[in-house]
Design an enzyme around this catalytic site. Structure first.
Site, short mmCIF file in Angstrom:
data_model
loop_
_atom_site.label_atom_id
_atom_site.label_comp_id
_atom_site.label_asym_id
_atom_site.label_seq_id
_atom_site.Cartn_x
_atom_site.Cartn_y
_atom_site.Cartn_z
NE ARG A 99 -1.80 43.15 63.38
CZ ARG A 99 -1.30 44.39 63.41
NH1 ARG A 99 -2.11 45.41 63.60
NH2 ARG A 99 -0.02 44.60 63.24
CG HIS A 121 4.45 42.81 65.61
ND1 HIS A 121 4.17 42.29 64.36
CD2 HIS A 121 4.04 44.11 65.57
CE1 HIS A 121 3.62 43.24 63.61
NE2 HIS A 121 3.52 44.35 64.33
CD GLN A 145 7.28 47.10 63.86
OE1 GLN A 145 6.16 47.21 63.39
NE2 GLN A 145 8.26 47.94 63.54
CG ASP A 195 4.37 48.90 71.12
OD1 ASP A 195 3.67 49.73 70.49
OD2 ASP A 195 4.05 47.70 71.25
CB CYS A 250 6.33 49.02 66.38
SG CYS A 250 5.08 49.06 67.66
NE ARG A 255 5.92 45.28 59.86
CZ ARG A 255 4.70 45.28 60.41
NH1 ARG A 255 4.34 46.26 61.22
NH2 ARG A 255 3.87 44.28 60.18
N1 CP Z 1 3.40 48.38 63.67
C1 CP Z 1 2.27 47.80 63.21
O1 CP Z 1 2.14 46.57 63.18
O2 CP Z 1 1.32 48.68 62.78
P1 CP Z 1 -0.18 48.31 62.40
O3 CP Z 1 -0.86 47.87 63.67
O4 CP Z 1 -0.77 49.58 61.85
O5 CP Z 1 -0.17 47.20 61.39
N1 NVA Z 2 1.86 46.12 71.12
C1 NVA Z 2 0.93 46.67 70.14
C2 NVA Z 2 1.57 46.69 68.80
C3 NVA Z 2 0.74 47.30 67.71
C4 NVA Z 2 1.40 47.24 66.36
C5 NVA Z 2 -0.37 45.86 70.15
O1 NVA Z 2 -0.30 44.63 70.24
O2 NVA Z 2 -1.42 46.48 70.07
#
Ligand code: CP
Ligand code: NVA
Length: 306
Positions: free
Chosen positions: A102, A129, A132, A224, A264, A292
């Site tokens: 990430r 993502h 997701q 989101d 999400c 997930r």
């Molecule tokens: N939806 C999602 O990726 O959640 P987290 O940021 O908690 O991993």
């Molecule tokens: N769009 C959000 C998703 C978090 C899971 C971000 O990137 O922070």
């Protein structure tokens, strides 16, 4: 060796196969437990940003399959700072069988794939993502018993989650509409590819600058956060611009009463979604969170057995 970085790197048939595998693994887990098909395998989880769902669902999913996972937070490895991404990727590949990352920069995610000698899974970058979106397809399939011909309406910021969702829908013959403020659309380079893919699978892609047009006839309404991780400096402006795009009881009236609401998570209640909707009868947000784990197990099994 394959990576799981961007859903358009995979064919529509492969995405369907991943979903079939996810459904199988979920059923197996619900009937007493998964077979330890990843026994002895180690997954490294790199986090440059916070996480609850991604971290826990990957770690627990790996345990279910007989493998193990280790978490490398930003303070431990200094991603992109302590050594080059290339060196980090080459060294880490000598210890583990698969890496989930990430990170902020999608370019750095791609750089990892050039140097790693094990598969890389995108656990969220600034533009994508995919884990997701795969889980979301699973959730929609479970709810409706099909994907083709449905309509998903995404409302709000055209961000990483929106982009991967659009790709996932295009792969699956799901019509996709987005309602986002001017200047906050999904990037054109991504949408052009999504349009071509959707057309190949008999689906449509529409973009609107108002939320009501997007949700008309929708089977799924998705939102989101308005402020993704890394965009904190823009918070005040984003909240102001996105306000008309809140998913609330009033917006739901513009869609069929049978539509499900997805997010999400994490949710910013009172901003992109109201409590009433997030906790209402149309919400499936916690099914998404659970899925997930099932979707990612399918990705792990596929990457480690090919
Ligand atoms: N939806 C999602 O990726 O959640 P987290 O940021 O908690 O991993
Ligand atoms: N769009 C959000 C998703 C978090 C899971 C971000 O990137 O922070």
């Amino acid at each position: 060796m394959r990576h799981f970085i961007d859903l358009t790197d995979w064919s529509s048939i492969e995405i369907r196969q991943l979903l079939d595998l996810a459904r199988h693994l979920k059923q197996e887990w619900q009937s007493g437990g998964n077979k330890p098909v990843l026994e002895g395998k180690v997954l490294a989880l790199i986090f440059q940003k916070p996480s609850l769902r991604t971290r826990v669902s990957f770690e627990v999913g790996m345990q279910h399959l007989g493998g193990s996972a280790l978490v490398l937070g930003p303070d431990e490895i200094g991603f992109g700072k302590r050594e080059t991404v290339a060196d980090l990727s080459r060294a880490l590949s000598r210890y583990v069988h698969v890496i989930m990352a990430r990170v902020f920069s999608h370019a750095q995610m791609l750089e990892m794939t050039q140097y790693a000698t094990v598969p890389i899974i995108n656990g969220l970058s600034d533009t994508q993502h995919p884990c997701q979106a795969l889980a979301d397809l699973l959730t929609i399939y479970e709810y409706y018993g099909r994907l083709e011909g449905l309509k998903v309406a995404y409302v709000g910021d055209g961000n990483n989650v929106a982009a991967s969702l659009a790709q996932a829908c295009a792969h699956s013959g799901v019509n996709f509409a987005i309602g986002s403020p001017p200047g906050y659309e999904i990037p054109e380079t991504i949408m052009d590819k999504v349009g071509d893919l959707a057309a190949q699978n008999g689906a449509t892609v529409e973009g609107f600058n108002n939320p009501r047009s997007a949700v008309a006839d929708a089977d799924v309404i998705y939102t989101d956060t308005w402020v993704s991780m890394g965009q904190e400096a823009e918070t005040a402006r984003r909240i102001q611009v996105m306000q008309p795009f809140q998913v609330n009881a009033d917006l739901l009236k513009a869609a069929p009463s049978t539509a499900v609401v997805m997010h999400c998570l994490p949710a910013h209640r009172g901003q992109e979604i109201t409590d009433e909707v997030a906790d209402g009868p149309q919400s499936v947000i916690f099914d998404q969170a659970e899925n997930r784990m099932h979707a990612q197990k399918a990705v792990l099994v596929k990457l480690l057995s090919s």
